[in-house]
Design a protein around this motif. Structure first.
Motif, PDB file in Angstrom:
ATOM      1  N   HIS A 147      45.948  30.185  43.029  1.00 16.98           N
ATOM      2  CA  HIS A 147      45.040  30.382  44.171  1.00 16.98           C
ATOM      3  C   HIS A 147      44.557  31.831  44.307  1.00 16.98           C
ATOM      4  CE1 HIS A 147      46.308  26.367  45.108  1.00 16.98           C
ATOM      5  NE2 HIS A 147      47.539  26.729  45.417  1.00 16.98           N
ATOM      6  N   LEU A 148      44.147  32.399  43.195  1.00 18.41           N
ATOM      7  CA  LEU A 148      43.713  33.795  43.221  1.00 18.41           C
ATOM      8  C   LEU A 148      42.316  33.972  43.796  1.00 18.41           C
ATOM      9  CD1 LEU A 148      45.068  35.204  39.842  1.00 18.41           C
ATOM     10  CD2 LEU A 148      46.216  34.947  42.029  1.00 18.41           C
ATOM     11  N   THR A 149      41.661  32.881  44.142  1.00 21.02           N
ATOM     12  CA  THR A 149      40.316  32.983  44.710  1.00 21.02           C
ATOM     13  C   THR A 149      40.296  32.665  46.194  1.00 21.02           C
ATOM     14  OG1 THR A 149      39.777  30.672  44.268  1.00 21.02           O
ATOM     15  CG2 THR A 149      39.346  32.252  42.512  1.00 21.02           C
ATOM     16  N   LYS A 150      41.432  32.405  46.788  1.00 14.81           N
ATOM     17  CA  LYS A 150      41.463  31.939  48.181  1.00 14.81           C
ATOM     18  C   LYS A 150      41.221  33.045  49.195  1.00 14.81           C
ATOM     19  CE  LYS A 150      42.452  27.700  47.116  1.00 14.81           C
ATOM     20  NZ  LYS A 150      41.449  26.649  47.287  1.00 14.81           N
ATOM     21  N   ILE A 151      41.529  34.280  48.828  1.00 15.04           N
ATOM     22  CA  ILE A 151      41.443  35.365  49.807  1.00 15.04           C
ATOM     23  C   ILE A 151      40.021  35.861  49.993  1.00 15.04           C
ATOM     24  CG2 ILE A 151      42.286  37.686  50.394  1.00 15.04           C
ATOM     25  CD1 ILE A 151      44.415  35.506  50.463  1.00 15.04           C
ATOM     26  N   MET A 156      33.785  36.630  44.683  1.00 17.90           N
ATOM     27  CA  MET A 156      34.741  37.469  43.960  1.00 17.90           C
ATOM     28  C   MET A 156      35.262  36.736  42.730  1.00 17.90           C
ATOM     29  SD  MET A 156      36.399  40.373  43.973  1.00 17.90           S
ATOM     30  CE  MET A 156      36.467  40.985  45.651  1.00 17.90           C
ATOM     31  N   ASP A 157      35.518  35.443  42.884  1.00 19.79           N
ATOM     32  CA  ASP A 157      36.024  34.628  41.785  1.00 19.79           C
ATOM     33  C   ASP A 157      35.084  34.698  40.587  1.00 19.79           C
ATOM     34  OD1 ASP A 157      37.158  32.528  40.240  1.00 19.79           O
ATOM     35  OD2 ASP A 157      35.804  31.104  41.170  1.00 19.79           O
ATOM     36  N   THR A 158      33.813  34.453  40.821  1.00 26.84           N
ATOM     37  CA  THR A 158      32.830  34.477  39.747  1.00 26.84           C
ATOM     38  C   THR A 158      32.744  35.864  39.124  1.00 26.84           C
ATOM     39  OG1 THR A 158      31.560  32.776  40.886  1.00 26.84           O
ATOM     40  CG2 THR A 158      30.426  34.027  39.181  1.00 26.84           C
ATOM     41  N   ASP A 159      32.835  36.868  39.953  1.00 23.86           N
ATOM     42  CA  ASP A 159      32.660  38.236  39.498  1.00 23.86           C
ATOM     43  C   ASP A 159      33.732  38.643  38.500  1.00 23.86           C
ATOM     44  OD1 ASP A 159      32.063  41.380  41.259  1.00 23.86           O
ATOM     45  OD2 ASP A 159      31.445  40.666  39.308  1.00 23.86           O
ATOM     46  N   TRP A 160      35.006  38.541  38.892  1.00 24.38           N
ATOM     47  CA  TRP A 160      36.029  39.090  37.996  1.00 24.38           C
ATOM     48  C   TRP A 160      36.209  38.260  36.740  1.00 24.38           C
ATOM     49  CZ3 TRP A 160      40.438  36.573  36.537  1.00 24.38           C
ATOM     50  CH2 TRP A 160      41.003  35.618  37.379  1.00 24.38           C
ATOM     51  N   ARG A 161      35.997  36.967  36.834  1.00 24.34           N
ATOM     52  CA  ARG A 161      36.102  36.148  35.627  1.00 24.34           C
ATOM     53  C   ARG A 161      34.927  36.443  34.684  1.00 24.34           C
ATOM     54  NH1 ARG A 161      38.570  30.200  37.153  1.00 24.34           N
ATOM     55  NH2 ARG A 161      39.560  30.782  39.095  1.00 24.34           N
ATOM     56  N   ASN A 253      37.590  48.268  33.574  1.00 27.39           N
ATOM     57  CA  ASN A 253      37.897  49.057  34.774  1.00 27.39           C
ATOM     58  C   ASN A 253      37.333  48.373  36.012  1.00 27.39           C
ATOM     59  OD1 ASN A 253      39.302  51.079  33.446  1.00 27.39           O
ATOM     60  ND2 ASN A 253      37.513  52.393  33.181  1.00 27.39           N
ATOM     61  N   GLN A 254      36.139  47.783  35.872  1.00 25.06           N
ATOM     62  CA  GLN A 254      35.569  47.000  36.968  1.00 25.06           C
ATOM     63  C   GLN A 254      36.466  45.794  37.272  1.00 25.06           C
ATOM     64  OE1 GLN A 254      32.762  47.836  38.674  1.00 25.06           O
ATOM     65  NE2 GLN A 254      32.465  49.651  37.413  1.00 25.06           N
ATOM     66  N   PHE A 255      36.954  45.168  36.218  1.00 24.04           N
ATOM     67  CA  PHE A 255      37.861  44.023  36.373  1.00 24.04           C
ATOM     68  C   PHE A 255      39.134  44.433  37.125  1.00 24.04           C
ATOM     69  CE2 PHE A 255      41.648  41.865  34.747  1.00 24.04           C
ATOM     70  CZ  PHE A 255      41.349  40.537  35.019  1.00 24.04           C
ATOM     71  N   ASP A 256      39.705  45.563  36.716  1.00 25.74           N
ATOM     72  CA  ASP A 256      40.934  46.036  37.361  1.00 25.74           C
ATOM     73  C   ASP A 256      40.720  46.290  38.845  1.00 25.74           C
ATOM     74  OD1 ASP A 256      42.263  45.897  34.947  1.00 25.74           O
ATOM     75  OD2 ASP A 256      41.995  48.016  34.466  1.00 25.74           O
ATOM     76  N   ARG A 257      39.564  46.818  39.199  1.00 29.78           N
ATOM     77  CA  ARG A 257      39.266  47.065  40.616  1.00 29.78           C
ATOM     78  C   ARG A 257      39.166  45.746  41.399  1.00 29.78           C
ATOM     79  NH1 ARG A 257      36.766  51.935  38.861  1.00 29.78           N
ATOM     80  NH2 ARG A 257      34.869  50.923  38.091  1.00 29.78           N
TER      81      ARG A 257
END
Length: 267
Positions: A147-151, A156-161, A253-257
């Protein structure tokens, strides 16, 4: 008088007890959800490191097969890092240890790690791509199950993936370009592949990224166009590998943020 009073107290005790039970249950559920969430974050961070190492292995081995023998030591050191990273993933939790996709990746790596020694650059490249694609699928599974997209929501989900996909486009361009630079020639097939990846990368760059990130990625795209997909490639394999690696680091680095923001919102 005592009997009605006791009866009244008993009647009050039932809903009060139920409310206390309900609040305690909700608290336990929150704690369990938080633990599951943070376990997922732990998995994602370790898998991100493994992804980075395997992408580098693909690039270095492609260069080695095409004549960059100086990469041999770097490949060996990288294989040690991959081994340690895999052991860390395997020991990170029961869910991962028992995961069928993870077991399949371990089995695949046992063959992939030495495949480059056969000297078939195309096969080596394709098998690395398959491994990385399956690793990205596993990361998706981790995100869903934990559930890493619930917050923060779907944006955000689409972005980091998607950032991992962009890093993979650059990673493939790094591998193919390193091979071209090492060999000193670019076949018509490789020109098509590199131009396709160049277009993918160009269309993925976000205007909101830091200026240095955008500038260095544009430099990479210009390098592909003017120094790789030409009759006589004019860049050294090590130099091209370093340039592409910097660009991947900018994206990651964007991913880590993004992952840090997930942790912050869950706290």
């Amino acid at each position: 008088m005592e009997t009605p009073l006791l009866f009244t107290l008993a009647l009050l005790a039932v809903p009060v007890g139920f409310i206390v039970f309900l609040l305690a249950s909700l608290q336990l559920r929150r704690q369990a959800a938080s633990k599951l969430f943070m376990q997922g974050i732990t998995y994602i961070k370790i898998l991100r490191s493994l992804l980075t190492y395997v992408q580098q292995h693909r690039g270095l081995t492609t260069g080695f097969i095409n004549g960059n023998e100086a990469a041999k030591l770097d490949i060996q050191l990288l294989e040690q890092q991959i081994k340690r990273s895999m052991a860390e993933v395997d020991a990170a939790g029961e869910w991962m240890h028992n995961n069928v996709k993870w077991s399949s990746l371990l089995d695949h790596w046992s063959r992939l790690g030495v495949l480059y020694q056969q000297g078939d650059a195309d096969k080596n490249f394709k098998q690395h791509n398959i491994f990385i694609a399956n690793l990205l699928y596993l990361i998706d599974d981790v995100a869903d199950v934990h559930h890493l997209t619930k917050i923060t929501g779907d944006a955000m989900d689409t972005d980091w993936r998607y950032l991992l996909s962009i890093a993979e486009y650059i990673g493939q361009a790094r591998a193919l370009g390193t091979g071209v630079a090492a060999k000193g020639q670019c076949s018509s097939v490789l020109r098509i592949q590199l131009n396709h990846l160049r277009n993918k990368i160009a269309s993925s760059v976000d205007a909101s990224w830091p200026e240095q990130s955008r500038r260095e990625i544009q430099h990479l795209l210009h390098c592909i166009e003017t120094q790789l997909v030409v009759d006589r490639p004019s860049i050294q394999a090590q130099d091209y590998f370093r340039l592409a690696t910097k660009c991947i680091e900018h994206v990651l680095n964007q991913f880590d943020r993004q992952i840090e923001q997930l942790e912050y919102h869950s706290a």
